[in-house]
Design an enzyme around this catalytic site. Structure first.
Site, PDB file in Angstrom:
ATOM      1  N   TYR A  64       0.856  -1.199   0.000  1.00 42.96           N
ATOM      2  CA  TYR A  64       0.000   0.000   0.000  1.00 42.96           C
ATOM      3  C   TYR A  64       0.884   1.238   0.000  1.00 42.96           C
ATOM      4  O   TYR A  64       1.896   1.280   0.708  1.00 42.96           O
ATOM      5  CB  TYR A  64      -0.907   0.027   1.247  1.00 42.96           C
ATOM      6  CG  TYR A  64      -2.347  -0.195   0.876  1.00 42.96           C
ATOM      7  CD1 TYR A  64      -3.003   0.695   0.032  1.00 42.96           C
ATOM      8  CD2 TYR A  64      -3.047  -1.308   1.333  1.00 42.96           C
ATOM      9  CE1 TYR A  64      -4.317   0.485  -0.342  1.00 42.96           C
ATOM     10  CE2 TYR A  64      -4.360  -1.525   0.965  1.00 42.96           C
ATOM     11  CZ  TYR A  64      -4.990  -0.616   0.117  1.00 42.96           C
ATOM     12  OH  TYR A  64      -6.280  -0.823  -0.252  1.00 42.96           O
ATOM     13  N   GLU A  66      -0.520   4.836  -0.420  1.00 39.19           N
ATOM     14  CA  GLU A  66      -1.278   6.087  -0.600  1.00 39.19           C
ATOM     15  C   GLU A  66      -0.403   7.274  -0.210  1.00 39.19           C
ATOM     16  O   GLU A  66       0.416   7.175   0.698  1.00 39.19           O
ATOM     17  CB  GLU A  66      -2.543   6.066   0.255  1.00 39.19           C
ATOM     18  CG  GLU A  66      -3.613   5.192  -0.348  1.00 39.19           C
ATOM     19  CD  GLU A  66      -4.855   5.093   0.509  1.00 39.19           C
ATOM     20  OE1 GLU A  66      -5.065   5.975   1.360  1.00 39.19           O
ATOM     21  OE2 GLU A  66      -5.603   4.118   0.316  1.00 39.19           O
ATOM     22  N   ASP A 241      -6.755  15.218 -23.310  1.00 39.95           N
ATOM     23  CA  ASP A 241      -6.643  13.778 -23.069  1.00 39.95           C
ATOM     24  C   ASP A 241      -5.908  13.196 -24.280  1.00 39.95           C
ATOM     25  O   ASP A 241      -6.477  13.050 -25.361  1.00 39.95           O
ATOM     26  CB  ASP A 241      -8.061  13.210 -22.942  1.00 39.95           C
ATOM     27  CG  ASP A 241      -8.071  11.702 -22.763  1.00 39.95           C
ATOM     28  OD1 ASP A 241      -7.024  11.063 -22.993  1.00 39.95           O
ATOM     29  OD2 ASP A 241      -9.133  11.161 -22.412  1.00 39.95           O
ATOM     30  N   THR A 270      -3.264   7.548 -21.125  1.00 35.14           N
ATOM     31  CA  THR A 270      -3.019   6.175 -20.691  1.00 35.14           C
ATOM     32  C   THR A 270      -1.583   5.865 -21.092  1.00 35.14           C
ATOM     33  O   THR A 270      -0.975   6.596 -21.878  1.00 35.14           O
ATOM     34  CB  THR A 270      -3.970   5.166 -21.375  1.00 35.14           C
ATOM     35  OG1 THR A 270      -3.906   5.369 -22.782  1.00 35.14           O
ATOM     36  CG2 THR A 270      -5.376   5.301 -20.890  1.00 35.14           C
ATOM     37  N   LYS A 273      -1.425   2.505 -24.798  1.00 27.99           N
ATOM     38  CA  LYS A 273      -1.865   2.549 -26.199  1.00 27.99           C
ATOM     39  C   LYS A 273      -0.635   2.778 -27.081  1.00 27.99           C
ATOM     40  O   LYS A 273       0.275   1.956 -27.082  1.00 27.99           O
ATOM     41  CB  LYS A 273      -2.945   3.616 -26.369  1.00 27.99           C
ATOM     42  CG  LYS A 273      -4.216   3.328 -25.564  1.00 27.99           C
ATOM     43  CD  LYS A 273      -5.316   4.300 -25.891  1.00 27.99           C
ATOM     44  CE  LYS A 273      -6.632   3.953 -25.202  1.00 27.99           C
ATOM     45  NZ  LYS A 273      -6.760   4.513 -23.856  1.00 27.99           N
ATOM     46  N   ARG A 279      -0.727  -1.295 -18.739  1.00 32.51           N
ATOM     47  CA  ARG A 279      -2.087  -0.748 -18.675  1.00 32.51           C
ATOM     48  C   ARG A 279      -2.177   0.225 -17.504  1.00 32.51           C
ATOM     49  O   ARG A 279      -2.001  -0.173 -16.344  1.00 32.51           O
ATOM     50  CB  ARG A 279      -3.045  -1.923 -18.482  1.00 32.51           C
ATOM     51  CG  ARG A 279      -4.488  -1.634 -18.602  1.00 32.51           C
ATOM     52  CD  ARG A 279      -5.249  -2.900 -18.904  1.00 32.51           C
ATOM     53  NE  ARG A 279      -4.960  -3.307 -20.271  1.00 32.51           N
ATOM     54  CZ  ARG A 279      -5.549  -2.793 -21.351  1.00 32.51           C
ATOM     55  NH1 ARG A 279      -6.477  -1.867 -21.225  1.00 32.51           N
ATOM     56  NH2 ARG A 279      -5.205  -3.197 -22.549  1.00 32.51           N
TER      57      ARG A 279
HETATM   58  N1  DSN Z   1     -11.345   2.099 -24.603  1.00 32.48           N
HETATM   59  C1  DSN Z   1     -10.399   3.020 -25.179  1.00 32.48           C
HETATM   60  C2  DSN Z   1     -10.365   2.930 -26.656  1.00 32.48           C
HETATM   61  O1  DSN Z   1     -10.464   1.823 -27.168  1.00 32.48           O
HETATM   62  O2  DSN Z   1     -10.238   3.933 -27.325  1.00 32.48           O
HETATM   63  C3  DSN Z   1     -10.669   4.394 -24.730  1.00 32.48           C
HETATM   64  O3  DSN Z   1     -11.040   4.404 -23.401  1.00 32.48           O
END
Ligand code: DSN
Length: 478
Positions: A64, A66, A241, A270, A273, A279
């Site tokens: 943990y 935090e 974003d 994120t 991607k 992730r």
């Molecule tokens: N689920 C993601 C995507 O496939 O674009 C975005 O949150």
């Protein structure tokens, strides 16, 4: 046979797991086999490196932590401090940001942290100042609600879902649409492009607290300099974003007006991607919002995932290597080659092409819904996802679009020549698929007819195409 370190590591891990629950070990092995065999074109997916994957399976998971580096609510966080600080340092260097918060568990979490920080900065801080107290708890409940009413402009202007925006950019059924009085901007119906004059007009009328830019299904660059000017003209906080295109920013494909970091007050992303990490999520900002962002956990986030923060540090270190810029450029080259291949074969593309990592097909020209097209492609070994197109007549469930992206195939080493073959495979499946009917004879938006022999033939061609580009070539599990 002597094994390399990566094969040894993954084989040993599976052996240990198999001794406890063999079905899980089998499923992990099967997932690798499936990913190796299919043409993965989901625009938001990628293949993290063996080092990144291995960093997630260890005892950091048990801790943990935090709080923030050096300021935790739990004892014994010295090693978590090391990896969190490393991840933040790499992120700041990579993106040229003054502050990085690497705790969010996902993109939605990162956006919630940003909303929280903006509201705290723009509503809570002035309220406390006005009441001359240090914290919300020092106010009576009545005073707090009165001050919030007086100061709280909780309006958000973001890109609409059907134009390519994300659920968390104010989509009404999402928490963002309930937290905020929301309005959205779309794209020009003739070109499919963002019309900045219309965004400015909407901002002038609506006076949002937050202007959001960024997308999940918009195949073009966004001019963040212009968006910042619009935000400034109405006193809004400008949030970007960049989850989908973070890899293109990291790889310096998106620079100048198209790099969000110098223009936005706060940037979320994120890490899994186009950035090709584990992730998870991340927030970048300047010093003004840094303190509030750092309060993300426990204000809106559960305990940090130290094993994932460690993997973020590894992946971000990889993204700082010179070859990542080459990778990022190849993602875009491949997306453009795929778009050109499809256009040459008569496919309709939203905006007529791409300048990022994704291509949005309007499959209504093939007489199909997105759902029918997605399933027919899947039967043929091509993994995509259906997606609404602007002003979609089939709604968000059936849709009229297929979104495809190149980060994953580019990681495998496929290039522009293979993208043309991929375009041919996609076009063949879509042109040979016809809509099916319900039991009562009415047209179905889900059922479809595709000769299994065609699906098998395309699957085989997809496998042959991939054979020259093995996934995780250093890893053999048996
Ligand atoms: N689920 C993601 C995507 O496939 O674009 C975005 O949150």
């Amino acid at each position: 046979m002597s094994l390399n370190a990566e094969s040894t590591a993954f084989r040993s891990a599976l052996e240990v797991i198999r001794a406890v629950e063999p079905r899980v070990a089998d499923a992990i092995g099967a997932e690798l086999a499936d990913q190796r065999e299919s043409l993965k074109l989901i625009a938001s997916e990628n293949y993290a490196s063996p080092a990144t994957l291995l960093t997630m399976g260890n005892w950091f998971s048990d801790k943990y932590a935090e709080g923030t580096v050096g300021r935790r609510f739990y004892a014994g966080c010295q090693n978590v401090d090391t990896v969190e600080a490393l991840a933040a340092e790499h992120a700041k260097e990579l993106f040229g940001a003054s502050h990085a918060y690497v705790q969010p568990h996902s993109g939605i979490d990162a956006n919630l942290v940003a909303f929280w920080a903006i509201l705290a900065d723009r509503v809570e801080s002035p309220a406390l100042k006005k009441a001359q107290v240090r914290q919300v708890n020092d106010l009576t409940e009545a005073d707090w609600f009165a001050l919030r009413r007086e100061l709280g402009n909780q309006r958000m202007l973001g890109m609409s879902l059907d134009a390519g925006g994300h659920l968390t950019h104010g989509f009404r059924p999402n928490i963002s649409g309930k937290m905020f009085d929301q309005r959205s901007y779309g794209t020009d119906p003739a070109t499919g492009l963002i019309d900045y004059d219309r965004v400015a007009e909407a901002a002038r009328e609506f006076k949002p607290l937050i202007l959001v830019a960024g997308y999940s299904a918009y195949p073009r660059k966004v001019n963040f300099r212009i968006m910042r000017e619009i935000a400034d003209s109405v006193g809004a906080t400008f949030m970007v974003d960049m989850a989908h295109f973070a890899g293109l920013v990291a790889g310096k494909v998106f620079t100048g007006d198209f790099d969000p970091v110098p223009h936005a007050h706060i940037v979320t992303t994120t890490t899994h991607k186009s950035l090709r990490g584990p992730r998870g999520g991340m927030v970048l900002c300047g010093p003004e919002l840094a303190d509030q962002v750092d309060r993300g956990c426990p204000m809106v986030l559960g305990g940090p995932l130290p094993h994932v923060m460690a993997a973020k540090a590894v992946a971000l270190a990889e993204a700082r290597r010179p070859d990542f810029a080459d990778y990022a450029q190849r993602i875009v080259d491949n997306a453009q080659a795929l778009a050109e291949g499809l256009l040459r074969r008569g496919t309709t593309l939203v905006t007529g092409g791409t300048d990022n990592h994704l291509v949005l097909l309007d499959v209504s020209g093939y007489g199909l819904t997105g759902r029918q097209a997605e399933q027919a492609l899947l039967d043929s070994g091509i993994v995509t996802n259906r997606n609404a197109v602007p002003q979609d007549r089939n709604g968000a469930w059936y849709t009229s679009g297929i979104r495809i992206g190149t980060p994953a195939l580019t990681s495998r080493g496929l290039g522009t020549a293979e993208m043309d073959v991929t375009a041919e495979l996609i076009h063949t499946v879509l042109s040979q698929t016809t809509p099916g009917a319900n039991a009562d004879g009415t047209p179905s938006k889900a059922k479809y007819v595709l000769d299994p022999a065609v699906a098998d033939k395309i699957s085989k061609q997809a496998t042959d195409l991939l054979a020259g580009f093995p996934l995780y070539p250093t890893i053999t599990l048996s």
